[in-house]
Every structure is written in structure tokens, then in C-alpha cells.
Design a protein around this motif. Structure first.
Motif, mmCIF file in Angstrom:
data_model
loop_
_atom_site.group_PDB
_atom_site.id
_atom_site.type_symbol
_atom_site.label_atom_id
_atom_site.label_comp_id
_atom_site.label_asym_id
_atom_site.label_seq_id
_atom_site.Cartn_x
_atom_site.Cartn_y
_atom_site.Cartn_z
ATOM 1 N N PHE A 41 0.836 -1.198 0.000
ATOM 2 C CA PHE A 41 0.000 0.000 0.000
ATOM 3 C C PHE A 41 0.878 1.258 0.000
ATOM 4 C CE2 PHE A 41 -3.783 -2.290 2.243
ATOM 5 C CZ PHE A 41 -3.995 -3.014 1.088
ATOM 6 N N HIS A 80 -5.986 -16.255 9.391
ATOM 7 C CA HIS A 80 -7.394 -16.625 9.553
ATOM 8 C C HIS A 80 -7.819 -17.798 8.683
ATOM 9 C CE1 HIS A 80 -8.284 -13.113 12.051
ATOM 10 N NE2 HIS A 80 -7.483 -12.447 11.253
ATOM 11 N N ILE A 81 -7.005 -18.128 7.690
ATOM 12 C CA ILE A 81 -7.448 -19.144 6.718
ATOM 13 C C ILE A 81 -6.429 -20.246 6.492
ATOM 14 C CG2 ILE A 81 -9.095 -17.658 5.498
ATOM 15 C CD1 ILE A 81 -6.904 -17.082 3.434
ATOM 16 N N ALA A 99 -12.483 -9.809 10.179
ATOM 17 C CA ALA A 99 -11.153 -9.492 10.719
ATOM 18 C C ALA A 99 -10.154 -9.302 9.586
ATOM 19 C CB ALA A 99 -10.687 -10.602 11.668
ATOM 20 N N MET A 100 -10.245 -10.130 8.575
ATOM 21 C CA MET A 100 -9.341 -9.990 7.427
ATOM 22 C C MET A 100 -9.551 -8.639 6.733
ATOM 23 S SD MET A 100 -9.555 -13.905 5.957
ATOM 24 C CE MET A 100 -8.368 -13.747 4.619
ATOM 25 N N HIS A 151 -7.583 -5.244 7.351
ATOM 26 C CA HIS A 151 -6.251 -4.972 6.808
ATOM 27 C C HIS A 151 -6.300 -4.278 5.452
ATOM 28 C CE1 HIS A 151 -4.210 -7.241 9.937
ATOM 29 N NE2 HIS A 151 -5.180 -8.125 9.838
ATOM 30 N N ARG A 198 0.666 -6.964 6.506
ATOM 31 C CA ARG A 198 -0.794 -7.079 6.395
ATOM 32 C C ARG A 198 -1.265 -8.435 5.864
ATOM 33 N NH1 ARG A 198 -0.420 -1.737 4.517
ATOM 34 N NH2 ARG A 198 -1.615 -0.321 5.843
ATOM 35 N N PHE A 199 -0.653 -8.865 4.774
ATOM 36 C CA PHE A 199 -1.208 -10.032 4.080
ATOM 37 C C PHE A 199 -0.905 -11.318 4.857
ATOM 38 C CE2 PHE A 199 0.288 -6.831 0.878
ATOM 39 C CZ PHE A 199 -0.889 -6.106 0.929
ATOM 40 N N ALA A 221 -0.771 -11.379 8.059
ATOM 41 C CA ALA A 221 -1.757 -11.335 9.150
ATOM 42 C C ALA A 221 -3.099 -11.876 8.662
ATOM 43 C CB ALA A 221 -1.903 -9.905 9.668
ATOM 44 N N MET A 222 -3.478 -11.527 7.447
ATOM 45 C CA MET A 222 -4.741 -12.037 6.903
ATOM 46 C C MET A 222 -4.707 -13.554 6.766
ATOM 47 S SD MET A 222 -5.446 -9.039 4.044
ATOM 48 C CE MET A 222 -7.035 -9.640 3.435
ATOM 49 N N ARG A 248 -14.045 -14.330 11.184
ATOM 50 C CA ARG A 248 -12.756 -14.398 10.493
ATOM 51 C C ARG A 248 -12.626 -13.412 9.338
ATOM 52 N NH1 ARG A 248 -13.364 -20.018 11.160
ATOM 53 N NH2 ARG A 248 -11.641 -20.866 12.375
ATOM 54 N N PHE A 249 -13.654 -13.384 8.494
ATOM 55 C CA PHE A 249 -13.502 -12.645 7.239
ATOM 56 C C PHE A 249 -13.587 -11.143 7.497
ATOM 57 C CE2 PHE A 249 -15.854 -16.714 6.381
ATOM 58 C CZ PHE A 249 -14.682 -17.446 6.268
#
Lengths: 573, 573
Positions: A118, A132-133, B128-129, B132, A125-126, A128-129, B125-126
């Protein structure tokens, strides 16, 4: 004795190859090119996908057949495009190693304002994302810890049977690392048997011997539990009536005399439902009770009858026993089991499927289509039925031995099945290699779903895979139409000339002549399916079948009728 | 006086319409269908996209032209597919309202195991994503707070000029909410002038009067600062030499005599570079200094000469003045400015672009292609040049007044430009509505990028947009080839028959006859571009031009030569 150091890229792909990953999916990007240099020299095949979501879907499909898969994307733009595919692999347990090429360490540590960020110096950031998955994450930031981190992350994928996230800065692939680990294969650590295991085994055996109306229920997480062979043994030893969920379909051999196929509760065969609901023992393997995999939980066995084998736990009625390996417990049960002490349970009569009532002049409809297609499947084939009418119809297929079925389980991301077909077909080709065997991969998909990821057909063609694609053209999102907005334009899709797909996506002109078909009547479909090239030919073949916009069966028909009743009420109210 | 309550869905889309959003992008899914029922009745147009990433890209393109845009996706599967597009809108400042239809409140509060989750009861979850990659997030969980939450989130999109995230449970769209807010329009709150503003204005004026070698440098965040009209006034008042970055191209009127177009530092015109580097004042607007938008930072003005107008701050040399509105400061500066006290600065001679050296028999190449295309652009057109060779070539276009150019700025997600073309064309059509004006939207895209999102051509066709697509077919990812792996197969893409695209994607048979072209020589391209239907016709037209696999210019040629030198060294070493 010290081993020679090797380059990190060599280390990674050697490890993947050791674990049976022969094909790597992904898209090149300028933060992963140096890593991609190592794929082919390490003996793996690079499958360049058209985009990263398609690559993730393909890796998911490959992982479900092969037991592990890998995808390489680039920082930010690539990895985020793949996110939905990675999440689906998490939801439905496919062990996908998501490898992300990130900017060189020097740029990251100086917080340089580079592209694919960014432009604010924030690089985390990514990652951290991804937490969740994915089941585990790591970042290869130095030579000393890199080999152990790689081994750890690959092991996590195997243990959890879910995706993991591996960051590799662009200046790392050529860095020398120790190769000493390579001599020890990566394995799932053996489960430890706790003191209460023998009590649990004894309880289970007791229930097996006392049951008068038992059944076996195979759900989809049986695959990730690694107990499919044990289930097969149990089914054959007991000969007890056996059903599967949508997720479990194809994981148990449907040609065995006691295996019934899908259990659909109130939406299926009545005698099957009666047997299921009055059972005094339901041996349940790998339960996965999403609404869509359990007919809105109506197919979930009652606790009073159930013994369930899950991740790390066995549940007997309302008691949960933790820290148990399903595999170990089943091993003990099968070793001790005296079949002569178990009841000879005869389940309800099997429903024979015939096609004799189908007239050649009938238009193709949900109620006849699947019966006409079913006979073309052979041992070892993979059948993929996209979320929508295809999955509702396809879940009733009678499957040949060693075949596999992909259906709508929980994630239900339309567009998934087409790239998953690519991935599954590649995995199957790898399994068949050297055996002389060949198999078909058959995709049944609606036109709405197809439009999401259609370009991946070009990769199927490039990879020369033997794939039959049957497109159900019902002019839009029929499954959404029946749920809500039956006549709303938002459930329509743009008009495409589906028969032009193989031409557009680059098939040989010679191939095009005999591999593209359309059918509107059952007679036309029968004739097409009789052709050797369609049933068991080579390359990608495409059949477009026309169906009515609101043609649905089973639960979808029930949902449609509910909507129609509401409309009627609104009118008269 | 109390207002009548209205349904939440009506409220939301009425608000969007008030803010000029006439078209809504997205894909239906069973958690957003009830929301979609409100789109058309509220007076908006529903654009159903082929998939969610394409929808997000389209919404980004629409937002950059229109000032605000909206996309509707469904929980999990849909929103994650859109993530990369939303992130791009964040990176390059497009105000996109990402509306996600989520499961009904009852399912969420009971942690029900439903589809589009990981079947574990976790619903957050989503969201939270999304924190970012969006500037603000909210969730409409009750009728009382919903209207204010909607107003707040829309205002955040306008203030930050970045995407925002709005969750709407599936049982909320029909809930009654207060309509009282609707009477007050949503606006960006007026900036407050702090005490130090006048000091800053005075400093700036002093520098404007003392400058002997001044210039104006327009970067892309000028758009989100809302100062384009003021920049235009300043350029015309001072007549000072003016350049733009890639991101700034098209934001300043290039037909003004003092405007030069792109500043490319060492990769551009030498006299321009000399003027820029010896300037004693660089008025810099909306700086955005990613490597790719600043020629690896070589185009960044030196602090000693620069006055920079940024979000909330003005920087004069090394001093940063905070809590200032660029718009307010410029307002003061322009009001006080006495042009007679400013230097008459004459910049370097302008480079005239001709095509007279291009022979009809020449093959089409980077060095001639853009010059041949440039003359077809008209006032108000939108030109989109995809990341890769297209953006490097297209940034040198001379743009007509009021036209816009999309180029490779920072996010650089290949595949973006095709759906962005759809979005930009729809926004432009909205702007032209009722004026009698019509405009072309022109996309120039490489074959590798095209394969990422090609299906969105079918939505362009369905929407009957006037779009010219020029495909540069250089058989793969040429930009990646020149960066690394010049001869590596991972930079290849599958073979497609591009001229079949309009046929496959459903164009009328009549339309197909006169709207698909291929060119290999400059003469062929000239002839095609002379056609009225190509230059200013209706519907989607497609031109495929063939170029060499390693044909690049400018910085890309420099990068390629570096790679060639390394290869040579490796050979001789």
C-alpha cells in the motif's frame, strides 16, 4: 558426517517431491520468479494457471486426491487473489502449501515503498490475513532456521490436513542451507495411546456386540483422519448397512453389497431413513455437520446411538474422549473384533436405478440427466459436481470402486470445480504413471459457475488431460433462483456460446472436430455418451446440455415450492 | 416532524444514489439475495459480474471515475474472492463500498454450522481480514443504529478515498429503519483551518515569488485530495512547466501549453530531466512514491526544492505542517497569488511525436505501436493500459482534455484493467447521460493479463458499452521475462484464439462481422485504426496485435539488458 549445503529453493522442492508433490500450481510474479527457477530442476512440473484463484482451486483438488499440494503466488496481489481458494481448502480439509514470494529482505527491513504494497512501508498485512485461513504460517528469513521451518510447515499441512502459509523473500531461494534434514523423511508424528484408550476400545467393542440395528455412516473428514482403509475393513467384516454423506461419498466402496451410497434423510429413500432413525448404533467416521452436508442437520445421527470418530477425539453417546487417534482406536477395535459376535444386520432393500423409462424424445431434465450419465463412469475415475443442481443430482450417482466424487460440502464457492478438475486430473495422472492405467476426470457444471473460472479450460488443454466437461446450461444461477428471486434479473448471467470454449481456449483444430457436442433431448445425450471418444477418449471434450431455468429436484424443489407458496400468498394476501 | 420508517435495503441504496452511485457491481449469493431485491427498485442498475474479483476491479474503475462505487458480495466465498481487488482500491485510492451479505443474525448468534463458514461456529474471520485492506468497517446488527452506521461508513469512504467494508446480515434488508437522516446529504466534513495555516500560506507565496526555476509536479493522490480544479487554475495562472507521474497522468490538462505529460527521470527526455533536477521549486501535489510510480524513486523531487501537498499535511522542504487541508491552503494561495510577481519560466522544448518514420511494412513493435494508436483518442475518452508493456508504452500518450489514463501505479495486479474498463465505461456513460456526449473506453492489454479476467468481456457486451480492446499478443508475461527468466517456460501462457473472444462471450452475429481484427504490420494497424467503427463505433471491438516476445522499451529494456549481461557473464565466467 556433514552434508553438503544446498540452495534453499532446491531444499524446498526436494522436500515437496519427497512427499509426493509432483506438480506445482501458481502464477509467476516478480517476487517469486527466482523461486520458480528451482521447480523444474528439482524434478517437479510447473503448472502455470490463468490466475491465482484458479491455481488455489486446482491445488485444493490436487491435494484431495494426492494428499498434499503446492501453489506459488506473489506477494499481495497474487496471494490475496488466492485467498478464497485457500479458505475453501481449510473448510474442506485439503492440505495445500501456499508459498508466497515476498519482496527481498532488504526492502522489507527498510520499509521501502514498493509495488504490491500500500506504499506505506507496512509489509505484514497479508501475512496477518493468512492467519485466519491457514493452519500454520512461517517466513523464511535466514539460512540457519529455514530448513527446520520448511519441515515444520510441511508437517503442519500433513497433521492438520489444511492449508499452510509459507513466505519466501525473493533473495532467499538461492541462499545456501543445510541439507542434513533431507535424509530424514517428514512424517506425521505417531499418535501416543493414552491410558484411557483401552477403556474406549472396550466400550466400542461392547456396543458393537450389543447392537441389534447398527449402521456405518462415513462422512468426509474420514479422509483427513487417514482411516479409509480401516473403514473398508470394518464394512467388509461386519457387512453392516453403510451410508455416506455428500462429503463422504466415494470414500467408501459402493460396490460392496452393504453399501448404500448417500444418506439424504427425509430427501432420500424412505426405508433408508426409517432404518437410520431407528438404529441403535451409528458408527460415524469423520463427521462434518454443516447445514449443506447434513440436509440442514436432519442427517446428523442422534447422540444416543452414535459413536463418532473425529480429530483427536472419540465421542460415545454424550461422552467425549480426548487425545485419541481415530486410527489407533480403530486399529485396536479391528484387531479385537470377533465378527461372529456381531449381529447380521440387513438394511432396507437397495433402490435399483434404471433408465428404461427415459424416452429419447424427452427433454433433458434433472430427473433423467444423472441416470443417463452414470453408466459412463469407470473404476478409478474422478467425478466433480459443481455446487448447484449438479451437486444435488450427482450425489446420487452409483460410484465404481476407487472412484472419487467432489460435491457441494460446506465452502460452496461456485467456480471451484473447474480448476479443481484440472488439479484432480493431474494428481490422478501422477498416480497412474507407470501403471499403464488411465482414467477420466468428469466435470458436471452449471453455466453460472462455469463463467467464474472458465479460462482454466485452456490449462487443461495445454496439459493434455483427459477431461469430459458437461455444461448444464439453464441460463443462470438456478440454485439461487430457487432459493430467492426466482424471476429476478440478478440471477441471470451473460449469454455465452459454450460450444466455442475449446476453440477459444486453444484446442487443436483436428481435436475440435470430434469433441464438442450439444444435446437438448435424452436421445441426443444418449447418442453422445455412447461415443468412445466421449466415454474414454483423450483430451478435453465438451458437452453442453440445455435444461429449464427452474428445473430442480430434491431439497431444491422443496425450496422452490416454498418460494412459490410465498408468492401465491403475497398475491392473494 | 417524524419521517416514515423505510426498509433498510431502501435506505442503503437511496443513500448510494444520493452520492451518485448509479450502478452496483457484484455476484448474487444466498446471503445477499434479499439485499439485491432493493437495488433496482431504488433506481440503481445491477451489474452482475462473472466473478467477485472482476466485480471488485470493476468497482475500483468505476470509483476512480465516479468518485464512489459499490460492490455486493456474499459472506466468505464472495468477499474473499474480491479481497485482492479491494486491496488494490486501497493502495491506489478508489472509494469502493464493499457490501457483504452475511448469514442471518439468528444463525450467527447461535454459532450454527452453516455453509460458507469453516463449519466451526466462528463467523468473524472474514471481517477481521477486511480490517487490513479497508479504511473502515461496520456491521448492521440492529434497526436503531443501522442508518447512522450506513451514513458513517459511506462518509469514511469519501473522506479516506479508500474502500470500506459493510456487513449486512441476510435478515436485515427488510427491517424498518428511520428515514430521517435521508433529508441531510452525506458530506465530507469541512476542514478546519488551524492557526498555522496562514503562516504556511505565506511561506508558500514567498517561495512562489522567489522561485527562478519552478515547476509543478502532479501525482495521483491529487485526485483523492480533491484539488484537481485548483491545480488547473495554478497551472494556467503561472504557466509554469508541469509534469505528471504515471499516477498523475490525465489529471492535468495536457493540451495546456506548459504541460509536458509524464516525467520519467533518466528514462525520459534529457532536457526535461535537467530542468527537473535543477529546479529551485517543485510544487508537488498528491505524492505517491512507490518504486513503480517514481522510476525507483529517481523521479521524487528533492526536499530542498519541494513543497508537497498531501493528506492532512503540507511539507515545505523538511518541515511538515500537520492538520492542514490541501484544498483550503491552495484556496488561500490562489486567492492571494499575484501572478505578476512570479517568474516567467520557460521549460525545455516539447518533444513532438510523429509517425512519419513508421513504414507500413514495419512489424508492430513497442517503439511504433503507441504512436500509431494515440491519434484515435478524443476529449473525454478513458484509456486503460494494463500493467506490463502496455502501461510502460501508454504512459507517454499525449492525452486530450478531460480524458483519463489508468496505468501501472503501485498495486500492479495484472488482470485489473479489463474489469476496470467495464467499470470506468459504465461510470462515463452515467456522466454523459443526458448530455448527448458519448465516449470511448480503450483498453490496451497483454495476452497474459487478459487471461486472468477475460470473462468480463461478456459483461461489457451485455451492457452494450462502447469499448475498444487492443490485445498485445507477445505470447506470455513479457514484463516478467525481462525481469527474470527470459527463456523460462513459467513465463509462457496457454495458447488462446483471441479473435474468438467476442464470439465465445456472446456478441451478436451481425456485430461480429465488422468488429474483430488482427494486425501484424503497422500498415495493417493503420488501416484498422482508420475505420470509423474502430475509432468511435458502438459495442465492444477487438483488435489483436502481434509483438515479439522480448520486445520492450524504456526501463524494461534497461532491465532486459541487465539480464542479458548477466547471462553473458555466466557463460564466459
Amino acid at each position: 558426517m556433514a552434508s553438503d549445503p544446498i540452495k534453499l529453493g532446491d531444499y524446498l522442492f526436494t522436500r515437496l517431491l519427497q512427499l509426493g508433490v509432483n506438480d506445482v500450481f501458481g502464477v509467476p510474479g516478480d517476487y517469486n520468479l527466482r523461486l520458480l527457477d528451482f521447480v523444474v530442476p528439482a524434478g517437479l512440473h510447473w503448472v502455470g494457471n490463468c490466475n491465482e484463484l484458479n491455481a488455489a482451486y486446482a491445488a485444493d483438488g490436487y491435494g484431495r486426491i494426492n494428499g498434499l499440494s503446492a501453489i506459488v503466488t506473489t506477494f499481495g496481489v497474487g496471494e490475496l487473489s488466492a485467498a478464497n481458494g485457500i479458505a475453501g481448502a481449510y473448510a474442506e480439509r485439503s492440505p495445500v502449501v501456499h508459498i508466497v514470494g515476498t519482496p527481498p529482505r532488504q526492502l522489507q527491513s527498510t520499509r521501502a515503498l514498493v509495488h504490491h504494497t500500500f506504499s506505506d512501508g507496512e509489509y505484514r498485512r497479508f501475512a496477518a490475513m493468512s492467519t485466519h485461513i491457514t493452519a500454520a504460517q512461517t517466513n523464511l528469513t535466514d539460512a540457519i532456521t529455514a530448513p527446520d521451518k520448511i519441515d515444520w510447515i510441511l508437517q503442519q499441512a500433513l497433521i492438520h490436513q489444511r492449508p499452510v502459509y509459507l513466505e519466501i523473500p525473493d533473495d532467499m531461494p538461492g541462499v545456501l542451507v543445510s541439507s542434513v534434514n533431507l535424509k530424514s523423511p517428514i512424517r506425521i508424528p505417531p499418535a501416543i495411546s493414552p491410558a484411557h484408550e483401552s477403556k474406549v476400545v472396550a466400550s466400542i467393542l461392547e456396543r458393537l456386540y450389543s447392537a441389534q440395528r447398527p449402521l456405518i455412516y462415513v462422512d468426509g473428514e474420514s479422509r483427513s483422519l487417514g482411516i479409509l482403509d480401516q473403514i473398508d475393513t470394518l464394512v467388509q467384516k461386519t457387512n453392516w448397512p453403510t451410508w455416506a454423506s455428500v462429503f463422504g461419498k466415494g470414500l467408501v466402496n459402493e460396490s460392496l453389497p452393504s453399501v448404500y451410497g448417500l444418506y439424504a434423510a427425509a430427501f432420500g429413500d424412505k426405508p433408508a431413513q426409517e432404518y437410520f432413525e431407528s438404529a441403535d448404533l451409528v458408527l460415524t467416521f469423520g463427521p462434518h455437520y454443516s447445514d449443506t452436508n447434513s440436509y440442514f442437520w436432519t442427517a446428523v445421527p442422534k447422540n444416543a446411538a452414535a459413536i463418532s470418530f473425529k480429530d483427536d477425539t472419540v465421542q460415545i453417546e454424550n461422552d467425549t474422549y480426548r487425545d485419541l487417534s481415530a486410527r489407533n482406536v480403530l486399529d485396536q477395535v479391528l484387531k479385537s473384533l470377533d465378527e461372529t459376535r456381531t449381529v447380521k444386520a440387513s438394511g432396507p432393500p437397495k433402490v435399483e436405478v434404471t433408465t428404461s423409462d427415459i424416452q429419447d424424445t424427452d427433454i433433458i431434465a434433472q430427473k433423467n440427466f444423472y441416470r443417463l450419465v452414470n453408466p459412463i463412469f469407470c473404476e478409478g475415475d474422478i467425478i466433480l459436481t459443481e455446487t448447484g443442481t449438479a451437486s444435488y443430482g450427482g450425489r446420487h450417482f452409483k460410484l465404481p470402486p476407487k472412484s472419487r466424487l467432489f460435491g457441494a460440502v460446506t465452502w460452496l464457492s461456485i467456480g471451484f470445480m473447474l480448476p479443481a478438475t484440472l488439479g484432480a486430473a493431474l494428481a490422478k495422472r501422477g498416480q497412474n504413471k507407470g501403471t499403464g492405467a488411465s482414467n477420466q476426470t468428469v466435470l458436471i457444471i452449471g453455466d453460472g459457475s462455469l463463467q467464474m473460472t472458465a479460462q482454466e479450460i485452456s490449462v487443461m488443454i495445454k496439459e493434455k488431460l483427459d477431461i469430459l466437461i458437461i455444461i448444464i446450461n439453464n441460463e443462470g444461477y438456478t440454485i439461487e433462483r430457487v432459493i430467492h428471486g426466482r424471476k429476478q434479473a440478478y440471477n441471470d448471467v451473460p449469454f455465452w456460446r459454450h460450444t466455442q470454449a475449446l476453440n477459444y481456449f486453444g484446442a487443436d483444430e483436428e481435436h475440435l472436430k470430434n469433441n464438442v457436442f450439444t444435446a437438448r433431448t435424452c436421445g441426443e445425450l444418449r447418442e453422445i455418451l455412447r461415443k468412445e471418444q466421449v466415454r474414454s477418449g483423450t483430451g478435453v471434450r465438451l458437452v453442453e446440455v440445455a435444461m429449464e431455468r427452474e428445473d430442480v429436484e430434491g431439497p431444491l424443489l422443496w425450496v422452490l415450492n416454498k418460494q412459490l407458496a410465498e408468492e401465491q400468498q403475497a398475491k392473494s394476501g
